[in-house]
Design a protein around this motif. Structure first.
Motif, PDB file in Angstrom:
ATOM      1  N   GLN A  21       0.843  -1.190   0.000  1.00 25.65           N
ATOM      2  CA  GLN A  21       0.000   0.000   0.000  1.00 25.65           C
ATOM      3  C   GLN A  21       0.880   1.241   0.000  1.00 25.65           C
ATOM      4  O   GLN A  21       1.810   1.355   0.807  1.00 25.65           O
ATOM      5  CB  GLN A  21      -0.905   0.009   1.227  1.00 25.65           C
TER       6      GLN A  21
ATOM      7  N   THR B 217       1.086   5.235   0.564  1.00 24.54           N
ATOM      8  CA  THR B 217       0.403   6.368   1.186  1.00 24.54           C
ATOM      9  C   THR B 217       1.260   7.612   0.994  1.00 24.54           C
ATOM     10  O   THR B 217       2.389   7.672   1.493  1.00 24.54           O
ATOM     11  CB  THR B 217       0.164   6.137   2.686  1.00 24.54           C
ATOM     12  N   ARG B 218       0.729   8.595   0.279  1.00 15.91           N
ATOM     13  CA  ARG B 218       1.434   9.865   0.073  1.00 15.91           C
ATOM     14  C   ARG B 218       1.007  10.816   1.191  1.00 15.91           C
ATOM     15  O   ARG B 218      -0.030  11.462   1.103  1.00 15.91           O
ATOM     16  CB  ARG B 218       1.118  10.419  -1.313  1.00 15.91           C
ATOM     17  N   VAL B 219       1.822  10.911   2.229  1.00  8.99           N
ATOM     18  CA  VAL B 219       1.486  11.719   3.398  1.00  8.99           C
ATOM     19  C   VAL B 219       1.552  13.200   3.061  1.00  8.99           C
ATOM     20  O   VAL B 219       0.666  13.980   3.406  1.00  8.99           O
ATOM     21  CB  VAL B 219       2.435  11.389   4.568  1.00  8.99           C
TER      22      VAL B 219
END
Length: 314
Positions: A299, A301-303
């Motif tokens: 997965q 996730t682009r924080v």
């Protein structure tokens, strides 16, 4: 020097350099050795564009969040603290990238993060500069000298027995008469590799001669030695392609990270150990990350534009 057209660069807004500048100022102004001159320069930058203030507020918000992370023993999850630690890594890494500006000021040719370009030198030799690379030239009547200040470059050298072609950087000297080879000065385990011809590699404690299809590694004493390798695959970035054959995902992501601003952080050893075979495009790192998400059971996730987390798919 004349320049050939570089591969198309990504126009993705996630590569916005304003965020990199904002992250640098967050780190710099948090340092105990911040000077009055630093603050004056920062205020000028902040007032130059409303986008600067917006980016700085977002980055500073993440810094403040790091000091307010709940104790994971009471929350039942370590993820918030991991995210905060990853943000800290990203900000510190960006301040290091900012140092690259000094190398570029000294350079005769350079690339930004994610850039790949080709130069033809005055002797007809070709040099391809990989991402975040800078080099300076010192051609004399007796030697064609190149100082690799940072990054990685590949060379196609025009033969000239009277003037050897010598690349220096990172404590390494690579000497060639006429050949195709690469040199890296970013701490890579294999700083030199030869695709054609022969290169003499010299360090402070030893010397090794590399033939075509060999890379430089170190023996137990730290002396350079030759090892067989697929050098053509390693140099595929010159054509805008990263080739992998059963490499751990940790190594794949570390290589991909070289081509984007910010950090890619792996959460969990099971992700790092996964092995990937295939091709990725370094000119579009977001697309490359999507490919890995679709094929590797992870997965993404682009924080923030400067921080990407990679963890097992749920």
């Amino acid at each position: 020097m004349t320049e050939s057209p570089p591969p198309d660069a990504s126009n993705d807004p996630d590569d916005d350099p304003v965020y990199e500048q904002a992250a640098f100022w967050v780190v710099r102004l948090s340092s105990p050795d911040t000077t009055a001159s630093d603050r004056k320069t920062f205020e000028a930058w902040l007032s130059a564009d409303p986008a600067h203030a917006e980016a700085y507020a977002e980055m500073d918000g993440w810094r403040r969040t790091m000091g307010q992370v709940p104790d994971p023993r009471r929350r039942g999850s370590a993820l918030p603290k991991i995210v905060a630690f990853a943000v800290a890594l990203g900000l510190v890494g960006l301040s290091g990238r900012h140092i690259g500006l000094f190398d570029r000021l000294r350079a005769d040719a350079w690339t930004e993060v994610g850039g790949i370009r080709t130069e033809i030198l005055v002797d007809g030799s070709r040099v391809d500069l990989n991402t975040d690379t800078a080099l300076a030239l010192n051609f004399t009547s007796g030697e064609r000298g190149v100082t690799l200040l940072r990054g990685e470059a590949a060379f196609d050298v025009v033969p000239d027995p009277q003037r050897p072609f010598v690349v220096r950087g990172g404590g390494i000297s690579a000497r060639a008469v006429g050949t195709r080879f690469f040199v890296r000065v970013d701490g890579a385990a294999s700083p030199v590799g030869v695709a054609e011809g022969k290169v003499e590699v010299t360090t402070d404690i030893g010397q090794a001669t590399l033939q075509a299809g060999e890379i430089a590694t170190q023996d137990a004493a730290g002396r350079p030695e030759a090892e067989r390798s697929d050098v053509a695959q390693t140099m595929a970035w010159r054509d805008g392609t990263l080739l992998f054959s059963g490499q751990p995902l940790s190594k794949v992501l570390a290589e991909l990270e070289r081509y984007r601003r910010g950090r890619i952080v792996i959460l969990g050893p099971s992700v790092a150990a996964k092995r990937f075979s295939g091709t990725l495009d370094p000119r579009d790192t977001d697309e490359a990350l999507d490919v890995l998400a679709a094929t590797m059971g992870v997965q993404i996730t682009r924080v923030t534009p400067l921080l990407v987390l990679v963890r097992p798919a749920t």
